[in-house]
Write an enzyme that holds these catalytic residues in place. Sequence first.
Site, PDB file in Angstrom:
ATOM      1  CE  LYS A 135      -4.583   0.926   0.063  1.00  0.00           C
ATOM      2  NZ  LYS A 135      -5.617   0.377  -0.285  1.00  0.00           N
ATOM      3  CG  ASP A 175      -7.338   3.262  -0.717  1.00  0.00           C
ATOM      4  OD1 ASP A 175      -7.968   2.041  -0.852  1.00  0.00           O
ATOM      5  OD2 ASP A 175      -7.575   4.129  -0.035  1.00  0.00           O
TER       6      ASP A 175
HETATM    7  P1  NDP Z   1     -12.843   7.739  -2.802  1.00  0.00           P
HETATM    8  O1  NDP Z   1     -12.010   8.976  -2.724  1.00  0.00           O
HETATM    9  O2  NDP Z   1     -13.508   7.457  -4.183  1.00  0.00           O
HETATM   10  O3  NDP Z   1     -14.380   8.097  -2.059  1.00  0.00           O
HETATM   11  C1  NDP Z   1     -14.184   8.346  -0.503  1.00  0.00           C
HETATM   12  C2  NDP Z   1     -15.427   8.555   0.007  1.00  0.00           C
HETATM   13  O4  NDP Z   1     -15.584   8.317   1.512  1.00  0.00           O
HETATM   14  C3  NDP Z   1     -15.855   9.972  -0.121  1.00  0.00           C
HETATM   15  O5  NDP Z   1     -17.188  10.210  -0.421  1.00  0.00           O
HETATM   16  C4  NDP Z   1     -15.273  10.903   0.902  1.00  0.00           C
HETATM   17  O6  NDP Z   1     -15.785  11.987   1.379  1.00  0.00           O
HETATM   18  C5  NDP Z   1     -15.491   9.721   1.987  1.00  0.00           C
HETATM   19  N1  NDP Z   1     -14.518   9.830   3.072  1.00  0.00           N
HETATM   20  C6  NDP Z   1     -13.260   9.653   2.998  1.00  0.00           C
HETATM   21  N2  NDP Z   1     -12.530   9.794   4.004  1.00  0.00           N
HETATM   22  C7  NDP Z   1     -13.531   9.935   4.969  1.00  0.00           C
HETATM   23  C8  NDP Z   1     -13.691  10.273   6.522  1.00  0.00           C
HETATM   24  N3  NDP Z   1     -12.488  10.285   7.145  1.00  0.00           N
HETATM   25  N4  NDP Z   1     -14.626  10.616   7.075  1.00  0.00           N
HETATM   26  C9  NDP Z   1     -16.104  10.439   6.187  1.00  0.00           C
HETATM   27  N5  NDP Z   1     -15.855  10.248   5.023  1.00  0.00           N
HETATM   28  C10 NDP Z   1     -14.854  10.074   4.454  1.00  0.00           C
HETATM   29  O7  NDP Z   1     -12.218   6.412  -2.172  1.00  0.00           O
HETATM   30  P2  NDP Z   1     -13.008   4.977  -2.677  1.00  0.00           P
HETATM   31  O8  NDP Z   1     -14.348   4.999  -2.843  1.00  0.00           O
HETATM   32  O9  NDP Z   1     -11.950   4.377  -3.720  1.00  0.00           O
HETATM   33  O10 NDP Z   1     -12.606   4.241  -1.196  1.00  0.00           O
HETATM   34  C11 NDP Z   1     -13.498   4.117  -0.015  1.00  0.00           C
HETATM   35  C12 NDP Z   1     -12.987   2.923   0.696  1.00  0.00           C
HETATM   36  O11 NDP Z   1     -12.939   1.669  -0.041  1.00  0.00           O
HETATM   37  C13 NDP Z   1     -11.879   3.114   1.310  1.00  0.00           C
HETATM   38  O12 NDP Z   1     -11.805   2.436   2.883  1.00  0.00           O
HETATM   39  C14 NDP Z   1     -10.774   2.369   0.447  1.00  0.00           C
HETATM   40  O13 NDP Z   1      -9.648   1.948   1.009  1.00  0.00           O
HETATM   41  C15 NDP Z   1     -11.836   1.240   0.077  1.00  0.00           C
HETATM   42  N6  NDP Z   1     -11.597   0.416  -1.065  1.00  0.00           N
HETATM   43  C16 NDP Z   1     -11.412   0.839  -2.180  1.00  0.00           C
HETATM   44  C17 NDP Z   1     -11.021   0.156  -3.662  1.00  0.00           C
HETATM   45  C18 NDP Z   1     -10.933   0.895  -4.614  1.00  0.00           C
HETATM   46  O14 NDP Z   1     -11.016  -0.024  -5.580  1.00  0.00           O
HETATM   47  N7  NDP Z   1     -10.775   2.126  -4.790  1.00  0.00           N
HETATM   48  C19 NDP Z   1     -10.810  -1.218  -3.504  1.00  0.00           C
HETATM   49  C20 NDP Z   1     -11.146  -1.627  -1.967  1.00  0.00           C
HETATM   50  C21 NDP Z   1     -11.152  -0.978  -0.996  1.00  0.00           C
HETATM   51  P3  NDP Z   1     -15.570  13.230   0.987  1.00  0.00           P
HETATM   52  O15 NDP Z   1     -15.980  13.584  -0.664  1.00  0.00           O
HETATM   53  O16 NDP Z   1     -15.982  14.491   1.615  1.00  0.00           O
HETATM   54  O17 NDP Z   1     -13.976  13.420   0.842  1.00  0.00           O
HETATM   55  O1  2IT Z   2      -7.862  -1.587  -0.909  1.00  0.00           O
HETATM   56  C1  2IT Z   2      -8.103  -2.084  -2.102  1.00  0.00           C
HETATM   57  O2  2IT Z   2      -8.036  -3.435  -2.263  1.00  0.00           O
HETATM   58  C2  2IT Z   2      -7.638  -1.186  -3.248  1.00  0.00           C
HETATM   59  N1  2IT Z   2      -7.471   0.070  -2.830  1.00  0.00           N
HETATM   60  C3  2IT Z   2      -7.242  -1.785  -4.580  1.00  0.00           C
HETATM   61  C4  2IT Z   2      -6.081  -2.205  -4.739  1.00  0.00           C
HETATM   62  C5  2IT Z   2      -5.574  -2.538  -6.328  1.00  0.00           C
HETATM   63  O3  2IT Z   2      -4.585  -2.927  -6.411  1.00  0.00           O
HETATM   64  O4  2IT Z   2      -6.498  -2.477  -6.984  1.00  0.00           O
END
Ligand code: NDP
Ligand code: 2IT
Length: 460
Positions: A135, A175
């Site tokens: 990561k 992420d």
């Molecule tokens: P994005 O940046 O696309 O979206 C994040 C969202 O969560 C936004 O709506 C943001 O609000 C909100 N957010 C972030 N931090 C906080 C906080 N501290 N308190 C409240 N709201 C918060 O990220 P992703 O959708 O990609 O990721 C979301 C989660 O999913 C994370 O935990 C990530 O690790 C996990 N994840 C992501 C993957 C991926 O492929 N992208 C794969 C697997 C897991 P605002 O817009 O106000 O910042």
């Molecule tokens: O938390 C996760 O699994 C991710 N942010 C995606 C990682 C990846 O390599 O696609």
Amino acid sequence: MRKITTVADAKKEIAKLKNPNCAEDDVFFQAMEEVLLSIIPLFKSDEVYMKSAKNAIIKRLITPDRVIKFQVAWLDDNNEVQVNTGYRIQFNNALGPYKGGLRFHPSVNEGILKFLGFEQILKNALTGLPIGGGKGGSDFDPKGKSDFEIMKFCTAFMQELHKYIGPRIDVPAGDIGVGGREIGYLFGTYKRITSSFEGVLTGKPQFFGGSLMRPEATGYGVVYFTQKMLELEFKEDLKDKICTVSGAGNVAIHVIEKLIHIGAIPVTATDSKGTIYDSRGIDVELLKRLKLEERVSLEEYTKIHISAKYIPVSEYPEDAHAVWDIPCYGAFPCATQNELSVADAKNLIKNKTTIVAEGANMPSTPDAIHAMIKSKICLAPAKAANAGGVAVSGFEMSQNASMEKWTFAEVDRKLKETMAEICENVASTAKEYNLDGNYVAGANIAGFKRVADAMIAEGI
Ligand code: NDP
Ligand code: 2IT
């Protein structure tokens, strides 16, 4: 490290490793503790893992292979120099090249990235693909930055990161705060520095090597996993069921979209400022426009849908969140770590929620997990339920290596199969260790076994 055969042993060992002066590491220890406590049955019953004290598997698994930390200096639009810290944690490559996302968020520090990297090892193992765990990211805050500033930051970040990555070494992706736009700038810089057009990052835009469906994969995968789990546990489905979702980013939006596709009714979305509750069902196209294109606050949603309710964060007690107090059949935390507290779990239990499927990484606190499992809420743990994103990243690596382009339908079919396989593996592992229905333990044991087997076979 001594042999761990009881909860007390595991807690004692973890306490010994903790540096009380390093609060940053709390989330890392939280993730580690959950895993170590879950795998105790394995040490009790299985000779090979009993001997893992001799192999120092646990000690080696919880220690990153490498922590890379670097300065990122970049020029903002006023031609002033800004300085951030960049990181890449190469945690474990027993199963394949280090693989995992990059997070750009002001809260990023080494502890958060160690927790995410550690979780990633076991998640990637569950996919069955040849990928290790890593990561990275930065404390850079993309909010309010111009497109040009984002590009300049990504260029500066990759000027250092490129030294440590490669398609067979370490393959970052997105992420929080890192999507197709950022991956595009990072990829362009890598290509210019190395003169090599290769699959060194996944989640690339689709016209230069990105896999179709990678943007949708994590969210769609969470729903596919949930469907399989409901089928296995209760022979039920999500059709016409009210669902609550937190987050309004990549994962949340695609969970909402897939829920709508299958006839469920997602009624919420949240961002860091507040919650939208639209009892008629979330307008996902509007959500995409507001959060992915215009990048504005969720409050704007109520300007178009005046009957929807906006609840600012400040209107709710500190230890609970409005989104988890709305009655639902399924709850999908998809924002960030520790966003679902024990107070929230009690509300979900009170409202007779059937299933909680974790889209975010480690969204539920340990007390919340305990309360939900005790109350027989079906809990789909993040490292299994959200593995669809990294699985399709693995498919992108395959396509890049073979110079192929798979169709959307092909990737979707493979994603569905992968999520069903993970779910069945987790359920049967839990059963094997007399933990029927405990998917948290099943995921930890199944993921650990695959990595530990490889580490033992590879020696030191
Ligand atoms: P994005 O940046 O696309 O979206 C994040 C969202 O969560 C936004 O709506 C943001 O609000 C909100 N957010 C972030 N931090 C906080 C906080 N501290 N308190 C409240 N709201 C918060 O990220 P992703 O959708 O990609 O990721 C979301 C989660 O999913 C994370 O935990 C990530 O690790 C996990 N994840 C992501 C993957 C991926 O492929 N992208 C794969 C697997 C897991 P605002 O817009 O106000 O910042
Ligand atoms: O938390 C996760 O699994 C991710 N942010 C995606 C990682 C990846 O390599 O696609």
